[in-house]
Design an enzyme around this catalytic site. Structure first.
Site, short mmCIF file in Angstrom:
data_model
loop_
_atom_site.label_atom_id
_atom_site.label_comp_id
_atom_site.label_asym_id
_atom_site.label_seq_id
_atom_site.Cartn_x
_atom_site.Cartn_y
_atom_site.Cartn_z
N ASP A 10 -37.81 -21.60 7.58
CA ASP A 10 -37.58 -20.92 6.30
C ASP A 10 -38.75 -21.30 5.41
OD1 ASP A 10 -36.85 -20.29 3.69
OD2 ASP A 10 -34.81 -21.07 3.88
N ILE A 11 -39.58 -20.35 5.06
CA ILE A 11 -40.80 -20.63 4.31
C ILE A 11 -40.51 -21.31 2.98
CG2 ILE A 11 -41.00 -18.39 3.13
CD1 ILE A 11 -44.07 -18.54 3.87
N ASN A 24 -43.73 -7.07 -3.36
CA ASN A 24 -43.97 -5.67 -3.64
C ASN A 24 -44.90 -5.60 -4.86
OD1 ASN A 24 -42.37 -5.62 -6.12
ND2 ASN A 24 -40.59 -5.71 -4.78
N GLY A 32 -35.90 -9.35 1.77
CA GLY A 32 -36.62 -10.13 2.76
C GLY A 32 -37.18 -11.43 2.22
N VAL A 33 -38.41 -11.75 2.63
CA VAL A 33 -39.08 -12.98 2.21
C VAL A 33 -39.20 -13.03 0.68
CG1 VAL A 33 -41.27 -14.24 2.27
CG2 VAL A 33 -40.35 -13.26 4.36
N ASP A 34 -39.53 -11.92 0.08
CA ASP A 34 -39.70 -11.84 -1.37
C ASP A 34 -38.42 -12.28 -2.09
OD1 ASP A 34 -40.84 -11.25 -3.85
OD2 ASP A 34 -40.64 -9.08 -3.62
N THR A 118 -44.34 -6.86 8.11
CA THR A 118 -43.65 -6.55 9.37
C THR A 118 -42.15 -6.33 9.20
OG1 THR A 118 -43.35 -8.88 9.92
CG2 THR A 118 -45.34 -7.80 10.75
N GLY A 119 -41.63 -6.52 8.00
CA GLY A 119 -40.20 -6.29 7.76
C GLY A 119 -39.97 -4.85 7.32
N VAL A 120 -39.46 -4.68 6.11
CA VAL A 120 -39.12 -3.34 5.62
C VAL A 120 -40.35 -2.44 5.48
CG1 VAL A 120 -37.01 -4.06 4.45
CG2 VAL A 120 -39.15 -4.06 3.19
#
Length: 170
Positions: A10-11, A24, A32-34, A118-120
């Site tokens: 987990d970053i 974004n 996601g990560v954001d 690579t996600g959404v």
């Protein structure tokens, strides 16, 4: 030159100078990560991001880490995949390179990247991994302050892809 490590983690839990947020263009949080980074960092991150005026695709901006173990968050916007004919590869490479250059500018020694776009945003993982490794290696030559780069993968499958590509290149 810096060591590139590939981990599954987990970053938001990594104790590094900076983590990279696959943001974004608004920099005001998302999925996601954001979303995970904004949630873990607390409301102070959103307040600081509001002052930045967004970020264009391929560029990078920096904020404090707030409640994260990382001292800083480098926000970069990767491209949305449109089949590869709209400059996506160049924009993705720029997102990695500009994040590293910003870390160098701030004298940071360690930085962790997620798998940008690579996600959404739908960038094919295999193509994105090749670009990530190429861009990081090319840019690290200009960033002597950085001694550790972590590619923080969300799954063992993603990590295996990066490890196989890294092994083939060495």
């Amino acid at each position: 030159m810096a060591e590139i490590k590939i981990v599954v983690a987990d970053i938001t839990t990594l104790n590094v100078d900076a983590i990279v947020n696959a943001a974004n263009e608004t920099l005001l949080g998302g999925g996601g990560v954001d979303g995970a980074i904004h949630a873990a960092a607390g409301r102070g991150l959103l307040a600081e991001c509001r002052l930045l005026g967004g970020c264009r695709t391929g560029e990078a901006k920096i904020t404090g880490g707030h409640l994260l173990p990382a001292r800083y968050v480098i926000h970069t916007v990767g491209p949305v995949w449109h089949g590869g004919s709209q400059g996506e590869a160049q924009l993705l490479a720029a997102a990695y390179a500009n994040s590293l250059k910003l870390a160098q500018e701030y004298g940071l020694r360690s930085i962790a990247f997620p798998n940008i776009s690579t996600g959404v945003y739908g960038y094919p993982a295999d193509k994105a991994a090749v670009i990530a490794l190429q861009s990081l290696r090319a840019t690290l030559a200009q960033c002597p302050a950085i001694d550790t780069v972590i590619l923080c993968c969300f799954s063992e499958q993603a990590a295996l892809l990066y490890r196989s590509l890294a092994a083939a290149d060495s």
